[in-house]
Scaffold this active site. Structure first.
Site, short mmCIF file in Angstrom:
data_model
loop_
_atom_site.label_atom_id
_atom_site.label_comp_id
_atom_site.label_asym_id
_atom_site.label_seq_id
_atom_site.Cartn_x
_atom_site.Cartn_y
_atom_site.Cartn_z
N GLY A 11 0.82 -1.20 0.00
CA GLY A 11 0.00 0.00 0.00
C GLY A 11 0.85 1.25 0.00
NE ARG A 72 -1.59 -4.72 -1.70
CZ ARG A 72 -1.32 -4.31 -0.47
NH1 ARG A 72 -0.24 -4.78 0.16
NH2 ARG A 72 -2.09 -3.44 0.14
CG ASP A 103 3.35 -6.78 7.51
OD1 ASP A 103 2.89 -6.21 6.49
OD2 ASP A 103 2.66 -7.48 8.27
CB THR A 125 2.78 0.87 6.26
OG1 THR A 125 1.44 0.56 6.65
CG2 THR A 125 3.69 0.65 7.45
CG ASP A 127 -1.83 -0.06 8.07
OD1 ASP A 127 -2.76 0.75 7.88
OD2 ASP A 127 -1.61 -1.02 7.32
CG ASP A 129 1.24 -2.58 10.50
OD1 ASP A 129 2.21 -1.96 9.99
OD2 ASP A 129 0.49 -3.31 9.83
NE ARG A 171 -1.75 -4.39 7.45
CZ ARG A 171 -0.74 -5.21 7.16
NH1 ARG A 171 -0.88 -6.16 6.27
NH2 ARG A 171 0.43 -5.07 7.76
#
Length: 319
Positions: A11, A72, A103, A125, A127, A129, A171
């Site tokens: 992303g 992707r 990740d 990212t 996120d 995360d 996410r």
């Protein structure tokens, strides 16, 4: 280290272009040729490679998205696809590849490292995360995008005396919801890291109503569930009118914040320096405002610690 390549994968996030700029210019400054791989690992497999120069990254530090595009690539996850990527890297004589992404991108970089191709990861990212680093590129901008939406939605929520649920991305991480919810004064913040019940949310809404509060903002992280379902549950339980706003990909776009531009510049430059120093299989990041690097394996295994102190503060301030 004569030939360095850079790609963006997964992303997109605001600040990726600033990171690309830092990689390109730091490489050239140190006398290395720099190549851009378009469309992530998919581009690596198919040889979609261009040589870059100083002008290639002019006037991009303020732009969202990624000039190298991203995609992707399921093929890369196969042994055959990985070997194709290695073959292309050999054809172009890449001494090292810098991978900007999350990740999944780091797992791909880790596999390339095992094949003998020096790889350094840069965390890009929204996120936030990745546990090994305090912040990822794009997170701060996403939080500010959500905050701007909260400010606008609060105006209409107040005017119509309604409840608004704002569903945000992340996410399985609740950081976007937590940071933007605290900054935006949300009455409830619902995240994957903390258990909640609809009854808890309804109780807070009724307590607010009983003291004269006729509007509320609820922040819901996508990892918990659907905002539409929660809105229906709240209406069925206590009869209050609820509106839902799903911000979606709006959070990935926009000009990166000053924080993200600076972070991306620091991490991009450090990634090049790491390659020049003979490092491989490492992810660069920031911890306590210091640029650090961590082995891919350890970086991917570390578990993200949710900031419960900040979460409790948000609950206290929203009473």
């Amino acid at each position: 280290m004569k030939n360095i390549a850079v790609l963006t994968s997964g992303g997109d996030s605001p600040g990726m272009n600033a990171a690309i700029r830092a990689v390109v210019r730091t490489s050239i400054y140190n006398g290395a040729k720099i190549y851009g791989i378009k469309r992530g690992f998919n581009g690596l497999i198919h040889g979609d490679v261009i040589e870059m120069n100083l002008s290639s990254v002019a006037d991009i530090i303020h732009r969202g998205g990624t000039i190298l595009r991203t995609a992707r690539c399921e093929e890369f996850q196969t042994a055959e696809g990985l070997q194709k990527a290695v073959n292309i890297a050999d054809v172009f004589d890449f001494d090292g590849i810098i991978v900007i992404g999350g990740d999944g991108s780091f797992r791909g970089a880790k596999e390339l490292s095992k094949k003998g191709i020096a790889c350094i990861g840069v965390p890009g990212t929204i996120d936030n995360d990745l546990a090994y680093t305090d912040f990822t590129i794009g997170f701060d901008t996403a939080v500010n995008t959500v905050l701007d939406a909260i400010n606008k939605i609060r105006d209409t929520t107040t005017s119509h005396e309604r409840i608004s649920i704002i569903e945000v991305m992340g996410r399985n991480s609740g950081d976007i919801a937590l940071y933007s919810g605290l900054a935006g004064g949300a009455e409830s913040i619902i995240v994957p890291e903390v258990e909640y019940t609809c009854d808890d949310v309804c109780k807070r809404l009724l307590q607010g109503k009983n003291r004269g509060k006729l509007h509320s903002i609820i922040l819901l992280a996508e990892g918990v569930g659907k905002a539409t379902k929660l809105a229906e549950e709240i209406h069925n339980k206590i009869g209050m009118e609820v509106r839902v706003t799903i911000l979606g990909y709006l959070q990935r776009g926009g000009s990166p914040s000053a924080f993200d531009r600076i972070l991306a510049s620091r991490l991009g430059a450090r990634a090049v320096e790491a390659l020049l120093q003979g490092e491989s299989g490492q992810a660069v990041g920031i911890r306590d405002n210091k640029i650090i690097s961590e082995d891919f394996g350890k970086a991917l295994e570390m578990k993200k610690t949710f900031n419960t102190d900040m979460y409790e503060l948000a609950k206290i301030l929203s009473i």
